[in-house]
Design a protein around this motif. Structure first.
Motif, PDB file in Angstrom:
ATOM      1  N   THR A 174       1.472 -12.392 -12.113  1.00  0.00           N
ATOM      2  CA  THR A 174       0.302 -11.572 -12.426  1.00  0.00           C
ATOM      3  C   THR A 174      -0.739 -11.765 -11.325  1.00  0.00           C
ATOM      4  OG1 THR A 174      -0.830 -13.291 -13.692  1.00  0.00           O
ATOM      5  CG2 THR A 174       0.737 -11.891 -14.902  1.00  0.00           C
ATOM      6  N   GLU A 175      -1.780 -10.929 -11.345  1.00  0.00           N
ATOM      7  CA  GLU A 175      -2.819 -11.050 -10.320  1.00  0.00           C
ATOM      8  C   GLU A 175      -3.498 -12.414 -10.342  1.00  0.00           C
ATOM      9  OE1 GLU A 175      -5.564  -7.847  -9.860  1.00  0.00           O
ATOM     10  OE2 GLU A 175      -3.972  -6.451  -9.332  1.00  0.00           O
ATOM     11  N   LYS A 176      -3.593 -13.035 -11.508  1.00  0.00           N
ATOM     12  CA  LYS A 176      -4.240 -14.355 -11.566  1.00  0.00           C
ATOM     13  C   LYS A 176      -3.391 -15.422 -10.867  1.00  0.00           C
ATOM     14  CE  LYS A 176      -2.404 -15.678 -15.940  1.00  0.00           C
ATOM     15  NZ  LYS A 176      -2.167 -16.234 -17.055  1.00  0.00           N
ATOM     16  N   ASP A 177      -2.102 -15.141 -10.666  1.00  0.00           N
ATOM     17  CA  ASP A 177      -1.198 -16.079 -10.003  1.00  0.00           C
ATOM     18  C   ASP A 177      -1.242 -15.978  -8.483  1.00  0.00           C
ATOM     19  OD1 ASP A 177      -0.088 -16.893 -12.521  1.00  0.00           O
ATOM     20  OD2 ASP A 177       1.221 -15.121 -12.479  1.00  0.00           O
ATOM     21  N   THR A 178      -1.679 -14.846  -7.958  1.00  0.00           N
ATOM     22  CA  THR A 178      -1.536 -14.563  -6.530  1.00  0.00           C
ATOM     23  C   THR A 178      -2.652 -15.182  -5.683  1.00  0.00           C
ATOM     24  OG1 THR A 178      -2.772 -12.487  -6.647  1.00  0.00           O
ATOM     25  CG2 THR A 178      -0.381 -12.364  -7.013  1.00  0.00           C
ATOM     26  N   LEU A 179      -2.387 -15.218  -4.399  1.00  0.00           N
ATOM     27  CA  LEU A 179      -3.395 -15.629  -3.425  1.00  0.00           C
ATOM     28  C   LEU A 179      -4.591 -14.695  -3.497  1.00  0.00           C
ATOM     29  CD1 LEU A 179      -0.977 -16.030  -0.379  1.00  0.00           C
ATOM     30  CD2 LEU A 179      -2.238 -17.890  -1.456  1.00  0.00           C
ATOM     31  N   ASP A 180      -5.759 -15.212  -3.174  1.00  0.00           N
ATOM     32  CA  ASP A 180      -6.943 -14.359  -3.088  1.00  0.00           C
ATOM     33  C   ASP A 180      -6.686 -13.261  -2.066  1.00  0.00           C
ATOM     34  OD1 ASP A 180      -8.321 -15.846  -4.947  1.00  0.00           O
ATOM     35  OD2 ASP A 180      -9.409 -17.025  -3.455  1.00  0.00           O
ATOM     36  N   GLY A 181      -7.018 -12.054  -2.420  1.00  0.00           N
ATOM     37  CA  GLY A 181      -6.873 -10.933  -1.505  1.00  0.00           C
ATOM     38  C   GLY A 181      -5.599 -10.136  -1.681  1.00  0.00           C
ATOM     39  N   VAL A 182      -4.659 -10.637  -2.461  1.00  0.00           N
ATOM     40  CA  VAL A 182      -3.424  -9.898  -2.707  1.00  0.00           C
ATOM     41  C   VAL A 182      -3.633  -9.006  -3.926  1.00  0.00           C
ATOM     42  CG1 VAL A 182      -0.985 -10.063  -3.367  1.00  0.00           C
ATOM     43  CG2 VAL A 182      -1.939 -11.676  -1.707  1.00  0.00           C
ATOM     44  N   ARG A 183      -3.340  -7.729  -3.767  1.00  0.00           N
ATOM     45  CA  ARG A 183      -3.434  -6.818  -4.897  1.00  0.00           C
ATOM     46  C   ARG A 183      -2.029  -6.501  -5.395  1.00  0.00           C
ATOM     47  NH1 ARG A 183      -4.366  -0.698  -2.463  1.00  0.00           N
ATOM     48  NH2 ARG A 183      -2.628  -0.819  -0.996  1.00  0.00           N
ATOM     49  N   ILE A 184      -1.926  -6.041  -6.618  1.00  0.00           N
ATOM     50  CA  ILE A 184      -0.661  -5.587  -7.164  1.00  0.00           C
ATOM     51  C   ILE A 184      -0.779  -4.085  -7.367  1.00  0.00           C
ATOM     52  CG2 ILE A 184       0.938  -5.701  -9.115  1.00  0.00           C
ATOM     53  CD1 ILE A 184       0.150  -8.629  -9.477  1.00  0.00           C
ATOM     54  N   ALA A 185       0.172  -3.341  -6.800  1.00  0.00           N
ATOM     55  CA  ALA A 185       0.151  -1.879  -6.915  1.00  0.00           C
ATOM     56  C   ALA A 185       1.583  -1.370  -6.833  1.00  0.00           C
ATOM     57  CB  ALA A 185      -0.711  -1.261  -5.821  1.00  0.00           C
ATOM     58  N   GLY A 186       1.753  -0.119  -7.249  1.00  0.00           N
ATOM     59  CA  GLY A 186       3.087   0.440  -7.337  1.00  0.00           C
ATOM     60  C   GLY A 186       3.407   1.510  -6.316  1.00  0.00           C
ATOM     61  N   ALA A 187       4.526   2.167  -6.571  1.00  0.00           N
ATOM     62  CA  ALA A 187       5.085   3.145  -5.646  1.00  0.00           C
ATOM     63  C   ALA A 187       4.126   4.298  -5.355  1.00  0.00           C
ATOM     64  CB  ALA A 187       6.402   3.688  -6.192  1.00  0.00           C
TER      65      ALA A 187
ATOM     66  N   PHE B 233       5.914 -14.721  -1.660  1.00  0.00           N
ATOM     67  CA  PHE B 233       4.883 -15.140  -0.710  1.00  0.00           C
ATOM     68  C   PHE B 233       3.477 -14.723  -1.145  1.00  0.00           C
ATOM     69  CE2 PHE B 233       8.706 -14.814   2.125  1.00  0.00           C
ATOM     70  CZ  PHE B 233       8.941 -16.170   2.120  1.00  0.00           C
ATOM     71  N   ALA B 234       3.373 -13.986  -2.245  1.00  0.00           N
ATOM     72  CA  ALA B 234       2.059 -13.672  -2.811  1.00  0.00           C
ATOM     73  C   ALA B 234       1.487 -14.857  -3.568  1.00  0.00           C
ATOM     74  CB  ALA B 234       2.172 -12.458  -3.737  1.00  0.00           C
ATOM     75  N   LEU B 235       2.309 -15.868  -3.810  1.00  0.00           N
ATOM     76  CA  LEU B 235       1.873 -17.046  -4.571  1.00  0.00           C
ATOM     77  C   LEU B 235       1.387 -18.153  -3.641  1.00  0.00           C
ATOM     78  CD1 LEU B 235       4.799 -17.245  -7.139  1.00  0.00           C
ATOM     79  CD2 LEU B 235       2.518 -16.256  -7.473  1.00  0.00           C
ATOM     80  N   PRO B 236       0.371 -18.894  -4.049  1.00  0.00           N
ATOM     81  CA  PRO B 236      -0.124 -20.010  -3.229  1.00  0.00           C
ATOM     82  C   PRO B 236       0.992 -21.010  -2.925  1.00  0.00           C
ATOM     83  CG  PRO B 236      -1.638 -19.556  -5.030  1.00  0.00           C
ATOM     84  CD  PRO B 236      -0.403 -18.727  -5.286  1.00  0.00           C
ATOM     85  N   GLY B 237       1.045 -21.435  -1.672  1.00  0.00           N
ATOM     86  CA  GLY B 237       1.989 -22.468  -1.246  1.00  0.00           C
ATOM     87  C   GLY B 237       3.388 -21.987  -0.911  1.00  0.00           C
ATOM     88  N   ARG B 238       3.752 -20.808  -1.317  1.00  0.00           N
ATOM     89  CA  ARG B 238       5.128 -20.343  -1.105  1.00  0.00           C
ATOM     90  C   ARG B 238       5.424 -20.068   0.367  1.00  0.00           C
ATOM     91  NH1 ARG B 238       7.819 -18.595  -5.534  1.00  0.00           N
ATOM     92  NH2 ARG B 238       9.141 -20.196  -6.277  1.00  0.00           N
TER      93      ARG B 238
END
Length: 120
Positions: free
Chosen positions: A90-103, A47-52
């Motif tokens: 990757t971050e370039k794939d995600t919706l605007d405003g979604v960050r990628i971070a870890g545990a 759901f981080a991807l556009p349209g999903r």
């Protein structure tokens, strides 16, 4: 004291009711003035991807794209680093405003006084 809610959603289309509950609680909390951090892990990572989110359907539930939009507008949405890597996101794939971070970031968010963490 500021109220903060950290929600980790592990379910996607594989467990639609659990997934919808997480997004609904996050959106209602945002609308209620609660600071919200929503973590997308496991199958919810998509759901981080556009349209999903638009592909998700659950009778008698609020549309997932609307819930996600409200959370992105007033809260934080994070995609798990490992979950993203396993799905080649990757971050370039995600919706605007979604960050990628870890545990480490997740743990730092949930160990602050006054924070409530929920896992769906």
């Amino acid at each position: 004291m500021t109220k903060k809610l950290v929600i980790k959603v592990t379910a996607g289309a594989d467990a639609p009711e659990r997934c919808s509950q997480a997004f609904t609680v996050a959106a209602v909390a945002v609308a209620s003035g609660v600071e919200v951090s929503l973590w997308l892990t496991g199958e919810s990572s998509w759901f981080a991807l556009p349209g999903r989110a638009a592909e998700f359907e659950l009778p008698h539930a609020a549309p997932l794209p609307d819930l996600l939009e409200s959370i992105l507008a007033a809260g934080t949405v994070t995609l798990c680093t490992q979950c993203a890597a396993r799905r080649d996101i990757t971050e370039k794939d995600t919706l605007d405003g979604v960050r990628i971070a870890g545990a480490q970031v997740f743990v730092s968010e949930i160990t602050v006084d006054g924070v409530q963490a929920l896992v769906y």
